[in-house]
Structures are given as C-alpha cells and as structure tokens.
Enzyme design. Structure first.
Site, PDB file in Angstrom:
ATOM      1  N   MET A  46       1.238  -0.977   0.223  1.00 11.01           N
ATOM      2  CA  MET A  46      -0.342  -0.130   0.173  1.00 11.01           C
ATOM      3  C   MET A  46       0.642   1.261   0.101  1.00 11.01           C
ATOM      4  O   MET A  46       0.453   2.092   0.178  1.00 11.01           O
ATOM      5  CB  MET A  46      -1.080  -0.006   1.274  1.00 11.01           C
ATOM      6  CG  MET A  46      -1.966  -1.078   1.021  1.00 11.01           C
ATOM      7  SD  MET A  46      -3.004  -1.399  -0.949  1.00 11.01           S
ATOM      8  CE  MET A  46      -3.996  -2.916   0.006  1.00 11.01           C
ATOM      9  N   CYS A  47       2.012   0.969  -0.340  1.00 10.82           N
ATOM     10  CA  CYS A  47       3.111   2.027  -0.330  1.00 10.82           C
ATOM     11  C   CYS A  47       3.497   2.762  -1.558  1.00 10.82           C
ATOM     12  O   CYS A  47       2.737   2.403  -2.697  1.00 10.82           O
ATOM     13  CB  CYS A  47       3.964   2.026  -0.243  1.00 10.82           C
ATOM     14  SG  CYS A  47       5.730   3.067   0.786  1.00 10.82           S
ATOM     15  N   HIS A  48       2.933   4.239  -1.553  1.00 10.36           N
ATOM     16  CA  HIS A  48       2.774   4.737  -2.961  1.00 10.36           C
ATOM     17  C   HIS A  48       4.212   5.236  -3.639  1.00 10.36           C
ATOM     18  O   HIS A  48       4.953   5.363  -2.809  1.00 10.36           O
ATOM     19  CB  HIS A  48       2.289   6.356  -2.882  1.00 10.36           C
ATOM     20  CG  HIS A  48       0.798   6.914  -2.139  1.00 10.36           C
ATOM     21  ND1 HIS A  48       0.226   6.229  -0.937  1.00 10.36           N
ATOM     22  CD2 HIS A  48      -0.336   6.758  -3.235  1.00 10.36           C
ATOM     23  CE1 HIS A  48      -0.975   6.703  -0.660  1.00 10.36           C
ATOM     24  NE2 HIS A  48      -1.359   6.742  -1.749  1.00 10.36           N
ATOM     25  N   MET A  95       8.614   4.937   5.486  1.00 11.81           N
ATOM     26  CA  MET A  95       8.901   3.132   4.608  1.00 11.81           C
ATOM     27  C   MET A  95       9.773   3.571   4.101  1.00 11.81           C
ATOM     28  O   MET A  95      10.417   2.322   3.734  1.00 11.81           O
ATOM     29  CB  MET A  95       7.353   2.775   4.031  1.00 11.81           C
ATOM     30  CG  MET A  95       5.841   3.108   4.917  1.00 11.81           C
ATOM     31  SD  MET A  95       6.552   2.319   6.320  1.00 11.81           S
ATOM     32  CE  MET A  95       6.942   0.535   5.952  1.00 11.81           C
ATOM     33  N   GLU A  96      10.322   4.603   3.161  1.00 14.19           N
ATOM     34  CA  GLU A  96      11.513   4.124   2.343  1.00 14.19           C
ATOM     35  C   GLU A  96      12.782   4.515   3.385  1.00 14.19           C
ATOM     36  O   GLU A  96      13.366   4.117   3.339  1.00 14.19           O
ATOM     37  CB  GLU A  96      11.407   5.520   1.598  1.00 14.19           C
ATOM     38  CG  GLU A  96      10.169   5.407   0.460  1.00 14.19           C
ATOM     39  CD  GLU A  96       8.785   5.515   0.684  1.00 14.19           C
ATOM     40  OE1 GLU A  96       8.134   5.560  -0.241  1.00 14.19           O
ATOM     41  OE2 GLU A  96       8.482   6.132   1.915  1.00 14.19           O
ATOM     42  N   ASP A 142      23.668 -10.216   4.991  1.00 12.81           N
ATOM     43  CA  ASP A 142      24.479 -11.478   3.793  1.00 12.81           C
ATOM     44  C   ASP A 142      25.915 -11.553   4.172  1.00 12.81           C
ATOM     45  O   ASP A 142      26.489 -12.913   3.760  1.00 12.81           O
ATOM     46  CB  ASP A 142      23.715 -11.194   2.707  1.00 12.81           C
ATOM     47  CG  ASP A 142      24.042 -11.863   1.632  1.00 12.81           C
ATOM     48  OD1 ASP A 142      23.535 -13.058   0.809  1.00 12.81           O
ATOM     49  OD2 ASP A 142      24.434 -11.318   0.662  1.00 12.81           O
TER      50      ASP A 142
END
Length: 157
Positions: A75-77, A112-113, A127
């Site tokens: 749902m992130c634009h 969110m970014e 990793d």
C-alpha cells in the site's frame, strides 16, 4: 485518532487517496542497529571481508531499497525520491548503527522509504558477513524523525 484509511467501504485494503493533499518537502530518518562479534566489526571497518567492501555495498543496497519501497510494500505509494543517503556509526566494540535519510517533495511521506533503506542495508551487511558470524542480530529498526506534511514533525529523541 483518525479513522484508518487503508480500507474501502467493503472493508478491503486500498491504497490511500492522496490526490487532494498538498505537496510539501518531506524528510524521514530511520535507523537499524546490528550486534555482532567484535572480530566481525573490526574486519568490516578494515575492509577485510571476502565478499568486498561491506559498507559500500550496504550503502548502495539501502539507496536502491528507498527507491523501490513501493515495489515490496503493497500500500506504499511510488514516490519521486529526491535524496537518499546512509551513514554508518559503530561503538568500537560490537555494534554498528545504520542511519538512513530520505527526502522527497510530494503528497505523502518517506518514512517507509527510510525504514526500508536502513533495513535492507542491515540485511545486506548480514548477508556479506554471515560466513564468519551467523549470530549477528538486527536488534532495532525504528523511525527517528520525520518532517513535512499535515501531521508535522516527529522525533523519537
């Protein structure tokens, strides 16, 4: 508290409508913290990890994550990111902190970014170093601050 806007009239998920929102400069800063063996941190800082320059690769991975966040958070634009930067700080013993700053001028924020950038950078470090330290722990990922938009300023400090 405002009504949740991620649900439509049928109670199904929707992307929030930001059409009428005003464009403003928006900044978000997030961090992820890794705990590791002292030898692992030392080798990262000295550039002695077999897979290469860990922090350089994590930097690029974090920037890529900021630019692609809407591809993996449903749902992130999609946003036009105008800046993404990461910095790395250690305690000299066994803790490495990644700080991600993301900026845009738009109708919705970049929290969110920034969180994605910090998280993916931490996963990239894991990793690249897991062969020598499988016990590394990503202990905290959080939003430190944000500015811009209707909700204004936020600081966890």
């Amino acid at each position: 508290m405002d009504q949740l806007t991620h649900f439509n009239d049928e109670k199904r998920a929707q992307m929030v409508d930001v059409t009428e929102k005003k464009e403003t400069k928006r900044i978000a800063v997030a961090e992820s913290v890794l705990k590791m063996e002292p030898e692992t941190l030392s080798r990262i800082k000295e550039g002695k990890i077999k897979k290469g320059d860990v922090l350089a690769v994590a930097q690029v991975a974090g920037i890529m994550a900021a630019k692609k966040t809407s591809d993996f958070i449903p749902m992130c634009h999609p946003l036009m990111t105008t800046k993404a930067d990461l910095s790395f700080h250690d305690d000299g013993v066994n803790t490495l902190t990644i700080q991600a700053t993301v900026v845009t001028v738009g109708k919705t924020g970049v929290e969110m970014e920034a969180l994605s950038a910090a998280s993916i950078a931490a996963l990239t470090i894991y990793d690249m170093c897991k062969a020598m330290d499988r016990g590394m722990e990503i202990t905290r990922t959080r939003l430190l601050e944000k500015s811009g938009g209707k909700s204004g300023e936020f600081s966890s400090k």
